[in-house]
Design a protein around this motif. Structure first.
Motif, PDB file in Angstrom:
ATOM      1  N   GLU A   2       0.659  -1.477   0.315  1.00 40.43           N
ATOM      2  CA  GLU A   2      -0.061  -0.192   0.106  1.00 40.43           C
ATOM      3  C   GLU A   2       0.315   0.923  -0.055  1.00 40.43           C
ATOM      4  O   GLU A   2       1.375   1.345   0.817  1.00 40.43           O
ATOM      5  CB  GLU A   2      -0.881  -0.305   1.340  1.00 40.43           C
ATOM      6  N   LEU A   3       0.992   2.242  -0.679  1.00 41.51           N
ATOM      7  CA  LEU A   3       1.536   3.261  -0.930  1.00 41.51           C
ATOM      8  C   LEU A   3       0.344   4.506  -0.433  1.00 41.51           C
ATOM      9  O   LEU A   3      -0.357   4.528  -0.799  1.00 41.51           O
ATOM     10  CB  LEU A   3       1.941   3.812  -2.231  1.00 41.51           C
ATOM     11  N   THR A   4       0.701   5.968  -0.317  1.00 48.83           N
ATOM     12  CA  THR A   4       0.224   6.725  -0.104  1.00 48.83           C
ATOM     13  C   THR A   4       0.343   7.687  -0.783  1.00 48.83           C
ATOM     14  O   THR A   4       0.565   7.545  -2.011  1.00 48.83           O
ATOM     15  CB  THR A   4       0.558   7.958   1.011  1.00 48.83           C
ATOM     16  N   ARG A  10       5.231   3.819   1.823  1.00 47.76           N
ATOM     17  CA  ARG A  10       4.711   2.535   1.946  1.00 47.76           C
ATOM     18  C   ARG A  10       4.287   2.973   3.545  1.00 47.76           C
ATOM     19  O   ARG A  10       4.395   2.823   4.348  1.00 47.76           O
ATOM     20  CB  ARG A  10       5.864   1.389   1.664  1.00 47.76           C
ATOM     21  N   LEU A  11       2.767   2.179   3.218  1.00 51.91           N
ATOM     22  CA  LEU A  11       1.524   2.405   4.909  1.00 51.91           C
ATOM     23  C   LEU A  11       2.242   1.220   5.770  1.00 51.91           C
ATOM     24  O   LEU A  11       1.922   1.097   6.758  1.00 51.91           O
ATOM     25  CB  LEU A  11       0.582   2.436   4.615  1.00 51.91           C
ATOM     26  N   ARG A  12       2.848   0.353   4.662  1.00 55.09           N
ATOM     27  CA  ARG A  12       2.151  -1.267   5.646  1.00 55.09           C
ATOM     28  C   ARG A  12       3.781  -2.386   5.145  1.00 55.09           C
ATOM     29  O   ARG A  12       3.193  -2.709   3.212  1.00 55.09           O
ATOM     30  CB  ARG A  12       0.779  -1.928   5.551  1.00 55.09           C
ATOM     31  N   ARG A  13       4.210  -2.894   5.355  1.00 53.84           N
ATOM     32  CA  ARG A  13       5.459  -3.409   4.773  1.00 53.84           C
ATOM     33  C   ARG A  13       5.393  -4.903   5.986  1.00 53.84           C
ATOM     34  O   ARG A  13       4.400  -5.141   7.355  1.00 53.84           O
ATOM     35  CB  ARG A  13       6.638  -3.145   5.665  1.00 53.84           C
ATOM     36  N   VAL A  14       5.593  -5.749   5.340  1.00 55.22           N
ATOM     37  CA  VAL A  14       5.189  -7.709   6.050  1.00 55.22           C
ATOM     38  C   VAL A  14       7.398  -8.345   5.903  1.00 55.22           C
ATOM     39  O   VAL A  14       7.477  -7.985   5.030  1.00 55.22           O
ATOM     40  CB  VAL A  14       4.588  -8.838   5.409  1.00 55.22           C
ATOM     41  N   ILE A  15       7.993  -7.791   6.701  1.00 56.14           N
ATOM     42  CA  ILE A  15       8.995  -8.067   6.909  1.00 56.14           C
ATOM     43  C   ILE A  15       8.820 -10.239   7.712  1.00 56.14           C
ATOM     44  O   ILE A  15       8.429  -9.306   9.453  1.00 56.14           O
ATOM     45  CB  ILE A  15      10.028  -7.342   7.563  1.00 56.14           C
ATOM     46  N   GLY A  16       9.463 -10.971   7.446  1.00 54.46           N
ATOM     47  CA  GLY A  16       9.573 -11.508   8.844  1.00 54.46           C
ATOM     48  C   GLY A  16       8.719 -12.244   9.054  1.00 54.46           C
ATOM     49  O   GLY A  16       8.564 -12.776  10.051  1.00 54.46           O
ATOM     50  N   VAL A  21       3.801  -0.952  10.697  1.00 48.10           N
ATOM     51  CA  VAL A  21       3.247   0.192   9.317  1.00 48.10           C
ATOM     52  C   VAL A  21       3.518   1.440  10.047  1.00 48.10           C
ATOM     53  O   VAL A  21       4.533   1.490  10.617  1.00 48.10           O
ATOM     54  CB  VAL A  21       1.583  -0.092  10.135  1.00 48.10           C
ATOM     55  N   SER A  22       3.154   2.226   9.110  1.00 50.28           N
ATOM     56  CA  SER A  22       3.842   3.625   9.250  1.00 50.28           C
ATOM     57  C   SER A  22       2.979   4.958  10.039  1.00 50.28           C
ATOM     58  O   SER A  22       1.554   4.536  10.664  1.00 50.28           O
ATOM     59  CB  SER A  22       4.617   4.663   7.518  1.00 50.28           C
ATOM     60  N   ARG A  23       3.939   5.857   9.993  1.00 45.92           N
ATOM     61  CA  ARG A  23       2.338   6.546  11.233  1.00 45.92           C
ATOM     62  C   ARG A  23       1.642   7.698  10.233  1.00 45.92           C
ATOM     63  O   ARG A  23       0.928   7.626  10.493  1.00 45.92           O
ATOM     64  CB  ARG A  23       3.853   7.792  10.753  1.00 45.92           C
ATOM     65  N   ALA A  24       1.751   7.118   8.383  1.00 42.64           N
ATOM     66  CA  ALA A  24       0.928   7.527   7.704  1.00 42.64           C
ATOM     67  C   ALA A  24      -0.537   5.643   7.992  1.00 42.64           C
ATOM     68  O   ALA A  24      -1.520   6.537   7.950  1.00 42.64           O
ATOM     69  CB  ALA A  24       1.259   7.932   6.094  1.00 42.64           C
ATOM     70  N   TRP A  25      -0.317   5.516   8.051  1.00 38.78           N
ATOM     71  CA  TRP A  25      -1.019   4.410   7.879  1.00 38.78           C
ATOM     72  C   TRP A  25      -1.720   4.428   9.619  1.00 38.78           C
ATOM     73  O   TRP A  25      -3.149   4.558   9.431  1.00 38.78           O
ATOM     74  CB  TRP A  25      -0.365   2.796   8.006  1.00 38.78           C
ATOM     75  N   ILE A  26      -1.184   5.123  10.660  1.00 37.48           N
ATOM     76  CA  ILE A  26      -1.503   5.039  11.466  1.00 37.48           C
ATOM     77  C   ILE A  26      -2.554   6.179  11.660  1.00 37.48           C
ATOM     78  O   ILE A  26      -3.571   5.860  12.933  1.00 37.48           O
ATOM     79  CB  ILE A  26      -0.824   5.314  12.889  1.00 37.48           C
ATOM     80  N   MET A  27      -1.838   7.192  10.826  1.00 36.70           N
ATOM     81  CA  MET A  27      -3.085   8.342  10.520  1.00 36.70           C
ATOM     82  C   MET A  27      -4.164   8.135  10.045  1.00 36.70           C
ATOM     83  O   MET A  27      -4.900   8.338  10.757  1.00 36.70           O
ATOM     84  CB  MET A  27      -2.019   9.774  10.015  1.00 36.70           C
ATOM     85  N   ARG A  28      -4.218   6.788   9.642  1.00 38.32           N
ATOM     86  CA  ARG A  28      -5.278   6.465   8.730  1.00 38.32           C
ATOM     87  C   ARG A  28      -5.944   6.057   9.593  1.00 38.32           C
ATOM     88  O   ARG A  28      -7.902   5.471   9.577  1.00 38.32           O
ATOM     89  CB  ARG A  28      -4.607   6.002   7.323  1.00 38.32           C
ATOM     90  N   ASP A  64       9.447   5.448   8.987  1.00 36.88           N
ATOM     91  CA  ASP A  64       9.669   5.099  10.479  1.00 36.88           C
ATOM     92  C   ASP A  64       8.519   3.997  10.054  1.00 36.88           C
ATOM     93  O   ASP A  64       7.409   4.304  10.232  1.00 36.88           O
ATOM     94  CB  ASP A  64       9.389   5.687  11.461  1.00 36.88           C
ATOM     95  N   TYR A  65       9.123   2.774  10.562  1.00 32.29           N
ATOM     96  CA  TYR A  65       7.708   1.688  11.212  1.00 32.29           C
ATOM     97  C   TYR A  65       6.933   0.760  12.150  1.00 32.29           C
ATOM     98  O   TYR A  65       8.323   0.865  12.912  1.00 32.29           O
ATOM     99  CB  TYR A  65       8.150   0.503   9.672  1.00 32.29           C
ATOM    100  N   TYR A  66       6.262   0.827  12.757  1.00 30.54           N
ATOM    101  CA  TYR A  66       6.017   0.019  13.765  1.00 30.54           C
ATOM    102  C   TYR A  66       5.265  -1.379  13.489  1.00 30.54           C
ATOM    103  O   TYR A  66       4.710  -1.758  12.976  1.00 30.54           O
ATOM    104  CB  TYR A  66       5.158   1.314  14.675  1.00 30.54           C
TER     105      TYR A  66
END
Length: 176
Positions: A2-4, A10-16, A21-28, A64-66
């Motif tokens: 997903e891209l903003t 990227r709003l969300r990444r799957v690693i391992g 999720v990014s701050r942009a994802w958190i805002m949404r 940053d990703y959380y």
């Protein structure tokens, strides 16, 4: 992926197998603004552990990703602790007020106490006197703007009390 709309972040990444999720994802997800999300993170250590914004997991290209699960737990706890679950996505009541019944943010206990002090002064003096907010600020501390708002709220309450008293004292209308 997903891209903003802004900067192709990227709003969300799957690693391992772990969703990040990014701050942009958190805002949404929360409906909160950029500055609110930044404040949650900056002040996270001032919150109880169960309501603390999660720490950053990684940074990619200055984004940053959380951990998504940790963010969702934080948001649920924040809504529960602050009482925003019933108010809507961002936690704000609709309306233009400042915590009164007409809408706005919750009124702090400090503000409630300031209004009560100002109301007591209005009752003692029999009405508003010029310079009341400044006198209260000197006597009790706090900013003049806070006392000006408290006096304004107290004046409205005082006027309503006077209106209710005058209604109670009016004789009932006589039939003709």
């Amino acid at each position: 992926m997903e891209l903003t709309d802004e900067n192709d972040v990227r709003l969300r990444r799957v690693i391992g197998g772990r969703a990040l999720v990014s701050r942009a994802w958190i805002m949404r997800h929360t409906g909160a603004g950029r500055s609110t999300v930044a404040r949650w993170y900056a002040l996270r250590h001032e919150q109880p552990p169960e309501r603390r914004h999660p720490d950053r997991v990684m940074t990619v290209d200055r984004v940053d990703y959380y951990d998504q699960e940790a963010v969702e737990r934080f948001w649920a706890a924040h809504q529960e602790g602050v009482g925003t679950g019933r108010l809507g996505v961002s936690g704000r009541k609709s309306g233009a007020g400042h915590g009164e019944a007409r809408g706005g943010r919750p009124v702090s206990q400090e503000r409630v106490e300031a209004v009560e002090i100002a109301l007591g002064e209005l009752r003692r003096a029999g009405g508003y006197e010029r310079g009341l907010a400044a006198r209260l600020a000197r006597a009790h501390g706090g900013g003049a703007w806070m006392w000006e708002r408290a006096v304004t709220d107290a004046r409205a309450t005082y006027a309503a009390e006077l209106g209710a008293d005058s209604e109670a004292q009016r004789p009932a209308s006589q039939p003709e």
